[in-house]
Motif scaffolding. Structure first.
Motif, mmCIF file in Angstrom:
data_model
loop_
_atom_site.group_PDB
_atom_site.id
_atom_site.type_symbol
_atom_site.label_atom_id
_atom_site.label_comp_id
_atom_site.label_asym_id
_atom_site.label_seq_id
_atom_site.Cartn_x
_atom_site.Cartn_y
_atom_site.Cartn_z
ATOM 1 N N VAL A 170 0.932 -1.267 0.025
ATOM 2 C CA VAL A 170 0.070 -0.107 -0.009
ATOM 3 C C VAL A 170 0.785 1.376 0.000
ATOM 4 O O VAL A 170 1.749 1.381 0.893
ATOM 5 C CB VAL A 170 -0.809 -0.107 1.190
ATOM 6 C CG1 VAL A 170 -1.905 1.340 1.179
ATOM 7 C CG2 VAL A 170 -1.729 -1.273 1.106
ATOM 8 N N GLU A 171 0.626 2.197 -0.883
ATOM 9 C CA GLU A 171 1.411 3.374 -0.978
ATOM 10 C C GLU A 171 0.831 4.394 0.047
ATOM 11 O O GLU A 171 -0.449 4.091 0.193
ATOM 12 C CB GLU A 171 1.466 4.066 -2.464
ATOM 13 C CG GLU A 171 2.176 3.076 -3.499
ATOM 14 C CD GLU A 171 2.079 3.463 -4.815
ATOM 15 O OE1 GLU A 171 1.495 4.772 -5.033
ATOM 16 O OE2 GLU A 171 2.906 2.836 -5.570
ATOM 17 N N ALA A 172 1.538 5.240 0.396
ATOM 18 C CA ALA A 172 1.071 6.296 1.652
ATOM 19 C C ALA A 172 0.033 7.140 0.738
ATOM 20 O O ALA A 172 0.224 7.720 -0.744
ATOM 21 C CB ALA A 172 2.264 6.881 2.301
ATOM 22 N N PRO A 173 -0.951 7.549 1.577
ATOM 23 C CA PRO A 173 -1.809 8.542 0.839
ATOM 24 C C PRO A 173 -0.996 9.989 0.372
ATOM 25 O O PRO A 173 -0.055 10.548 1.224
ATOM 26 C CB PRO A 173 -2.848 9.012 1.904
ATOM 27 C CG PRO A 173 -2.948 7.981 2.769
ATOM 28 C CD PRO A 173 -1.316 7.458 2.824
ATOM 29 N N THR A 174 -1.059 10.320 -0.938
ATOM 30 C CA THR A 174 -0.345 11.566 -1.307
ATOM 31 C C THR A 174 -0.693 12.814 -0.619
ATOM 32 O O THR A 174 0.061 13.691 -0.001
ATOM 33 C CB THR A 174 -0.454 11.582 -2.759
ATOM 34 O OG1 THR A 174 -0.083 10.363 -3.409
ATOM 35 C CG2 THR A 174 0.373 12.953 -3.364
ATOM 36 N N PHE A 175 -1.999 12.982 -0.266
ATOM 37 C CA PHE A 175 -2.451 14.453 0.141
ATOM 38 C C PHE A 175 -3.121 14.361 1.705
ATOM 39 O O PHE A 175 -4.079 14.780 1.820
ATOM 40 C CB PHE A 175 -3.546 15.019 -0.676
ATOM 41 C CG PHE A 175 -2.910 15.116 -2.189
ATOM 42 C CD1 PHE A 175 -1.983 16.399 -2.287
ATOM 43 C CD2 PHE A 175 -3.181 14.420 -3.047
ATOM 44 C CE1 PHE A 175 -1.209 16.418 -3.623
ATOM 45 C CE2 PHE A 175 -2.632 14.684 -4.462
ATOM 46 C CZ PHE A 175 -1.813 15.520 -4.626
ATOM 47 N N GLY A 176 -2.535 13.409 2.441
ATOM 48 C CA GLY A 176 -2.990 13.166 3.696
ATOM 49 C C GLY A 176 -4.201 12.440 3.582
ATOM 50 O O GLY A 176 -4.712 12.056 2.764
ATOM 51 N N THR A 177 -4.912 12.267 5.168
ATOM 52 C CA THR A 177 -6.217 11.643 5.200
ATOM 53 C C THR A 177 -7.259 12.371 5.597
ATOM 54 O O THR A 177 -8.371 11.590 5.680
ATOM 55 C CB THR A 177 -5.910 10.455 6.409
ATOM 56 O OG1 THR A 177 -5.579 11.274 7.471
ATOM 57 C CG2 THR A 177 -4.756 9.338 5.937
ATOM 58 N N GLY A 178 -7.424 13.559 5.564
ATOM 59 C CA GLY A 178 -8.440 14.366 5.577
ATOM 60 C C GLY A 178 -9.177 14.133 7.035
ATOM 61 O O GLY A 178 -10.183 14.362 7.102
ATOM 62 N N LEU A 179 -8.539 14.142 8.087
ATOM 63 C CA LEU A 179 -8.935 13.953 9.329
ATOM 64 C C LEU A 179 -9.468 15.353 10.084
ATOM 65 O O LEU A 179 -8.862 16.389 9.522
ATOM 66 C CB LEU A 179 -7.698 13.453 10.204
ATOM 67 C CG LEU A 179 -7.263 11.920 10.035
ATOM 68 C CD1 LEU A 179 -6.213 11.542 10.995
ATOM 69 C CD2 LEU A 179 -8.532 10.951 9.914
ATOM 70 N N LEU A 180 -10.284 15.132 11.090
ATOM 71 C CA LEU A 180 -10.869 16.515 11.500
ATOM 72 C C LEU A 180 -9.665 17.055 12.561
ATOM 73 O O LEU A 180 -8.949 16.364 12.855
ATOM 74 C CB LEU A 180 -12.125 16.252 12.547
ATOM 75 C CG LEU A 180 -13.341 15.653 11.866
ATOM 76 C CD1 LEU A 180 -14.392 15.239 12.744
ATOM 77 C CD2 LEU A 180 -13.886 16.704 10.983
ATOM 78 N N PRO A 181 -9.544 18.224 12.658
ATOM 79 C CA PRO A 181 -8.716 18.833 13.664
ATOM 80 C C PRO A 181 -8.799 17.957 14.973
ATOM 81 O O PRO A 181 -9.809 17.803 15.516
ATOM 82 C CB PRO A 181 -8.766 20.407 13.831
ATOM 83 C CG PRO A 181 -9.752 20.534 12.592
ATOM 84 C CD PRO A 181 -10.589 19.266 12.152
ATOM 85 N N GLY A 182 -7.496 17.790 15.726
ATOM 86 C CA GLY A 182 -7.598 16.996 16.692
ATOM 87 C C GLY A 182 -7.415 15.544 16.907
ATOM 88 O O GLY A 182 -7.358 14.853 17.967
ATOM 89 N N GLU A 183 -7.703 15.081 15.407
ATOM 90 C CA GLU A 183 -7.752 13.537 15.410
ATOM 91 C C GLU A 183 -6.511 12.917 15.746
ATOM 92 O O GLU A 183 -5.521 13.405 14.840
ATOM 93 C CB GLU A 183 -8.513 13.038 14.018
ATOM 94 C CG GLU A 183 -10.001 13.312 14.172
ATOM 95 C CD GLU A 183 -10.699 12.023 14.499
ATOM 96 O OE1 GLU A 183 -10.349 11.707 15.517
ATOM 97 O OE2 GLU A 183 -11.575 11.772 13.932
ATOM 98 N N PRO A 184 -6.267 11.942 16.396
ATOM 99 C CA PRO A 184 -4.825 11.386 16.304
ATOM 100 C C PRO A 184 -4.590 10.458 15.109
ATOM 101 O O PRO A 184 -5.571 10.175 14.539
ATOM 102 C CB PRO A 184 -4.716 10.464 17.633
ATOM 103 C CG PRO A 184 -6.311 9.998 17.776
ATOM 104 C CD PRO A 184 -6.968 11.249 17.261
#
Length: 541
Positions: A170-184
């Motif tokens: 699995v390649e790492a997500p290119t543009f992050g994961t789109g989590l909410l602020p404060g999500e670990p």
């Protein structure tokens, strides 16, 4: 996630819109059809009035082999996207699936399969319907497996043995994961290599004793790259089958299993913060001990019924205790005709992502409907078979997110597929729940997912209709709901609908397709309503 079934421009291997190809498959045992195509795509964010356009150039191959000893179906496409916006990067996309079955000798066969697709990374993150542009939470994935199977009878004894090796990257997500602020943030999956050895020996009821007896065993191991993770399990089981009528039998079994799953610690800097590599994955502290996240050793048992009212109908249900609590499993199949069937699977097992994906890929039939999606969103949902006895399967429960942890997977899948002359229909639905097991990260690590759960619900339908010898229309609808108990417990809805018209003229083909998609990340996260259209031209050699 979902598997968009567009079936555009010369893509239907089984001939619904291409009688010439269907005739070729009927007359020849081997069909190989390479192709190239170009396309122009327009996407629109309907909430923000943003418009993106890009061009695509792709090359691929579809292949079928159907002989007495060999069954192969393969579909693979490489696509490069040329963006017209300097702020949007170009993309290279690989999508494809292959299933292979080869009879090597009497009783001995070889099974293999491979998959390339893009799918969501984190269940809490964004769930975009359009995967063009700088979209978050999407990873490119590759997986393959292979292994021999042996089945034979020695007098009243039936002997079965199998070995399977699987690899997932699995390649790492290119543009992050789109989590909410404060999500670990969670650790990102890298790769894994797994092995499975199974064997059984048994007798049919009435051949030696009034009851049928089966002894079976298995060994499995997986080694994963992230934090040097390891999963290892031993299993043994004895089962009895007692017929009570011509169509009904009772079954009961008892077994022993030992499972361990663990990992090493991440390397930490002087401030105690885990060190990440360039892809955002934890760097392993090779000197740290292996910490167990899951460790079980003991007896499991179950009892159930097997009902076969006809050769085309089978229902099996088992209830017992396993993994320290109630366990319910079962299957039901109903083949209405040679081209129509339905299958339901109720499952409960301790899994890892790589092992579950290998098992899901191995469960797919060697003859399936091959989508050709101009948007490059293939093979991350339901794969529908072309025969009533092998309707296919859904990978949604596997791809609800990519987890590095060991988890207990429980849920239910139902798949339907049917062909009625010029019309093909398919539907898949299910529910999946995962309870995670993770090693104690220590007093300074803070967040852990041990004991947490996530779940998802999914529905996908498709229809295709041939308007004539060289043209047709298709439609596809999907709805997903993701409910995560990790971090802030984000709930996410996603839905989409597409339609396409395609026409083939000799070796040339053309397609016009469009779709509308939406997703909403509750708790003040991302949301989107978007549309996409494609005009494509292709040539098959």
């Amino acid at each position: 996630m979902r598997d968009r079934i567009f079936w555009i421009a010369g893509s239907v291997l089984c001939g619904i819109a291409s009688p010439a190809l269907a005739q070729q498959q009927g007359d020849r045992a081997v069909t190989v059809s390479p192709y190239i195509q170009i396309g122009q795509v327009l996407t629109a964010d309907l909430r923000n009035d943003d418009v993106l356009t890009y061009s695509t150039v792709s090359a691929g191959v579809d292949a079928n082999v159907n002989t007495r000893r060999v069954q192969v179906q393969l579909s693979y496409q490489y696509e490069h996207r040329f963006s017209w916006d300097d702020d949007i990067g170009d993309d290279d996309i690989h999508s494809g699936i292959a299933r292979i079955g080869v009879a090597l000798a009497p009783g001995l066969s070889l099974e293999a399969g491979a998959l390339a697709t893009r799918t969501r990374s984190d269940i809490r993150g964004a769930a975009p319907g359009i995967l063009a542009g700088n979209v978050a939470n999407i990873s490119q994935l590759y997986s393959a497996y292979a292994g021999p199977t042996y089945t034979n009878n020695f007098g009243p004894l039936a002997v079965n043995a199998a070995y399977r090796v699987g690899y997932t990257k699995v390649e790492a997500p290119t543009f992050g994961t789109g989590l909410l602020p404060g999500e670990p943030a969670l650790d990102l999956y890298d790769d894994s290599l797994n092995h499975l050895v199974t064997g059984s020996i048994g007798t049919r009821p009435g051949s030696v004793l009034p009851v049928g007896l089966t002894l079976s065993g298995a060994y499995t191991r997986e080694d994963a790259g992230q934090l040097d993770q390891r999963f290892e399990g031993y299993f043994g089981r004895a089962e009895a089958l007692l017929p009570v009528s011509r169509t009904l039998a009772l079954t009961a079994g008892v077994g022993y299993e030992a499972i361990e799953s663990g990992q090493r610690d991440p390397l930490r800097n002087a401030n105690g913060t885990p060190v990440l590599d360039g892809n955002g994955r934890f760097v392993t502290d090779e000197s740290s001990p292996r910490r167990l996240g899951y460790d079980i050793d003991g007896i499991f048992y179950d009892a159930g019924v097997l009902w076969r009212p006809s050769p085309r109908t089978s229902v099996q249900l088992r209830v017992g205790e396993r993994y320290g609590s109630l366990s319910v499993t079962g299957t039901a199949t109903f083949q209405m005709s040679a081209s129509e069937g339905i299958q339901v699977n109720l499952y409960d097992s301790v899994q890892t992502f790589g092992r579950q994906l290998t098992a899901g890929l191995a469960a797919l039939p060697t003859s399936f409907n091959t989508p050709f999606d101009g948007f490059g969103d293939q093979y991350n949902g339901c794969i529908f078979g072309t025969q009533g006895g092998a309707v296919g399967g859904c990978l949604n429960n596997i791809f609800q997110s990519i987890s590095t942890a060991t988890f207990r997977a429980r849920g239910v899948d139902a798949v339907y597929a049917g062909t009625f002359g010029a019309t093909r229909l398919g539907a898949g639905a299910g529910y999946a729940n995962r309870r995670f097991f993770a090693a104690d990260p220590g007093p300074d690590a803070g967040f852990t997912i041990d004991g947490l759960s996530d779940q998802s619900y999914y529905l996908q339908t498709f229809a295709a209709y041939a308007l004539g010898r060289n043209s047709g229309i298709t439609a596809d609808v999907y709805v997903n709901y993701f409910d995560s108990g990790i971090g802030l417990g984000t709930d996410i809805w996603g839905a989409g609908a597409t339609a396409a018209y395609f026409r083939q003229i000799g070796r040339l083909n053309a397609v016009v397709t469009g779709g509308i998609y939406t997703f909403d990340q509750e708790g003040g996260g991302q949301s989107d309503v978007s549309a996409q259209g494609l005009l494509g031209l292709g040539y098959r050699f």
